[in-house]
Every structure is written in C-alpha cells, then in structure tokens.
Design a protein around this motif. Sequence first.
Motif, PDB file in Angstrom:
ATOM      1  N   VAL A 106     -15.539  -6.691   2.126  1.00 11.13           N
ATOM      2  CA  VAL A 106     -14.452  -5.434   2.153  1.00 11.13           C
ATOM      3  C   VAL A 106     -15.226  -4.459   1.486  1.00 11.13           C
ATOM      4  O   VAL A 106     -16.095  -4.306   0.450  1.00 11.13           O
ATOM      5  CB  VAL A 106     -13.206  -6.127   1.538  1.00 11.13           C
ATOM      6  N   SER A 107     -14.922  -3.231   1.718  1.00 12.36           N
ATOM      7  CA  SER A 107     -15.489  -1.983   0.853  1.00 12.36           C
ATOM      8  C   SER A 107     -14.714  -1.893  -0.431  1.00 12.36           C
ATOM      9  O   SER A 107     -13.418  -2.268  -0.374  1.00 12.36           O
ATOM     10  CB  SER A 107     -14.962  -0.685   1.810  1.00 12.36           C
ATOM     11  N   ILE A 108     -15.200  -1.536  -1.353  1.00  9.52           N
ATOM     12  CA  ILE A 108     -14.672  -1.239  -2.914  1.00  9.52           C
ATOM     13  C   ILE A 108     -15.048   0.256  -3.131  1.00  9.52           C
ATOM     14  O   ILE A 108     -15.152   0.577  -4.455  1.00  9.52           O
ATOM     15  CB  ILE A 108     -15.183  -2.464  -3.839  1.00  9.52           C
TER      16      ILE A 108
ATOM     17  N   CYS B  62       0.847  -1.101  -0.052  1.00 10.81           N
ATOM     18  CA  CYS B  62       0.201   0.008  -0.031  1.00 10.81           C
ATOM     19  C   CYS B  62       0.888   1.168  -0.041  1.00 10.81           C
ATOM     20  O   CYS B  62       1.827   1.483   0.973  1.00 10.81           O
ATOM     21  CB  CYS B  62      -0.839   0.034   1.389  1.00 10.81           C
TER      22      CYS B  62
ATOM     23  N   THR C 229     -10.238 -15.184   0.062  1.00 16.49           N
ATOM     24  CA  THR C 229      -8.847 -14.687   0.592  1.00 16.49           C
ATOM     25  C   THR C 229      -7.726 -15.855   0.341  1.00 16.49           C
ATOM     26  O   THR C 229      -6.522 -15.707   0.571  1.00 16.49           O
ATOM     27  CB  THR C 229      -8.839 -14.635   2.043  1.00 16.49           C
TER      28      THR C 229
ATOM     29  N   VAL D  45      -6.199  -5.344  -0.820  1.00 19.03           N
ATOM     30  CA  VAL D  45      -6.986  -4.841   0.242  1.00 19.03           C
ATOM     31  C   VAL D  45      -6.291  -4.460   1.383  1.00 19.03           C
ATOM     32  O   VAL D  45      -5.428  -5.365   1.941  1.00 19.03           O
ATOM     33  CB  VAL D  45      -7.983  -6.015   0.816  1.00 19.03           C
ATOM     34  N   HIS D  46      -6.361  -3.460   2.205  1.00 17.78           N
ATOM     35  CA  HIS D  46      -5.709  -3.080   3.454  1.00 17.78           C
ATOM     36  C   HIS D  46      -6.681  -2.713   4.223  1.00 17.78           C
ATOM     37  O   HIS D  46      -7.714  -1.627   4.054  1.00 17.78           O
ATOM     38  CB  HIS D  46      -4.720  -1.901   2.735  1.00 17.78           C
TER      39      HIS D  46
ATOM     40  N   ALA E 177      -0.379  -5.020   1.720  1.00 22.73           N
ATOM     41  CA  ALA E 177      -1.863  -5.245   1.295  1.00 22.73           C
ATOM     42  C   ALA E 177      -1.981  -6.509   1.081  1.00 22.73           C
ATOM     43  O   ALA E 177      -0.905  -7.291   0.502  1.00 22.73           O
ATOM     44  CB  ALA E 177      -2.334  -4.127   0.151  1.00 22.73           C
TER      45      ALA E 177
ATOM     46  N   LYS F 120      -9.552  -3.812   5.411  1.00 23.64           N
ATOM     47  CA  LYS F 120     -10.873  -4.006   4.785  1.00 23.64           C
ATOM     48  C   LYS F 120     -11.462  -3.201   3.674  1.00 23.64           C
ATOM     49  O   LYS F 120     -12.438  -2.943   3.503  1.00 23.64           O
ATOM     50  CB  LYS F 120     -12.058  -3.991   6.143  1.00 23.64           C
ATOM     51  N   GLU F 121     -10.483  -2.501   3.270  1.00 29.51           N
ATOM     52  CA  GLU F 121     -10.750  -1.546   2.104  1.00 29.51           C
ATOM     53  C   GLU F 121      -9.905  -1.785   0.963  1.00 29.51           C
ATOM     54  O   GLU F 121      -8.715  -1.912   0.886  1.00 29.51           O
ATOM     55  CB  GLU F 121     -10.327  -0.057   2.630  1.00 29.51           C
ATOM     56  N   ALA F 122     -10.675  -2.085  -0.165  1.00 26.45           N
ATOM     57  CA  ALA F 122      -9.659  -2.301  -1.480  1.00 26.45           C
ATOM     58  C   ALA F 122      -9.174  -1.022  -1.850  1.00 26.45           C
ATOM     59  O   ALA F 122      -9.789   0.162  -1.993  1.00 26.45           O
ATOM     60  CB  ALA F 122     -10.798  -2.760  -2.593  1.00 26.45           C
TER      61      ALA F 122
END
Length: 82
Positions: free
Chosen positions: A56-58, A24, A49, A71-72, A31, A74-76
């Motif tokens: 996760v959020s995109i 990231c 995974t 993803v880091h 990530a 829980k956020e793409a």
Amino acid sequence: MTGEPLPIEAQPARRVPECHGDVCITCSDEAVQVRVVELLGDELALVDTGSSTEEVSIALVDAAVGDLVLVHAKEAIGVVRD
C-alpha cells in the motif's frame, strides 16, 4: 502581491487526513485497519491484513514498522494512535 510563491518556511503546514475509528472521513466509506510489517521505499509499505500481506501507499502518513494504519483504496489515510 507579486504572484511569486511563498518560501517553504512561510508556507502553511500540510494537513494530513485524520481518521476516527474505521471510517474514512474524506468519503465516509470504511477503511481497513492493518499493521505495517515492512517499509519498501518510494512511499510504499507491506502490510498485514490478517489474511495476507499487501503493498500500500504510505505517502499521506508518517508510518513505521509496527504501526496500525487505516487503508482505503490501497492508500494509508491515517495512523491509529492509542
């Protein structure tokens, strides 16, 4: 300058975070690369995974089913392109 906001079409395009490899660039932390298996709405997705599935959020990326995303927290944060 009147202090009024610019019309939408005159505003600069929003820059989407860009990731290289499995790192990231916003925090230099690692990530996790996962595959999108289902779009859930409200800018959320179910991802594989490799050992389980997680939500996760995109919101920050333009991802579709089948895409690999980084993803880091829980956020793409980026879509992995070939």
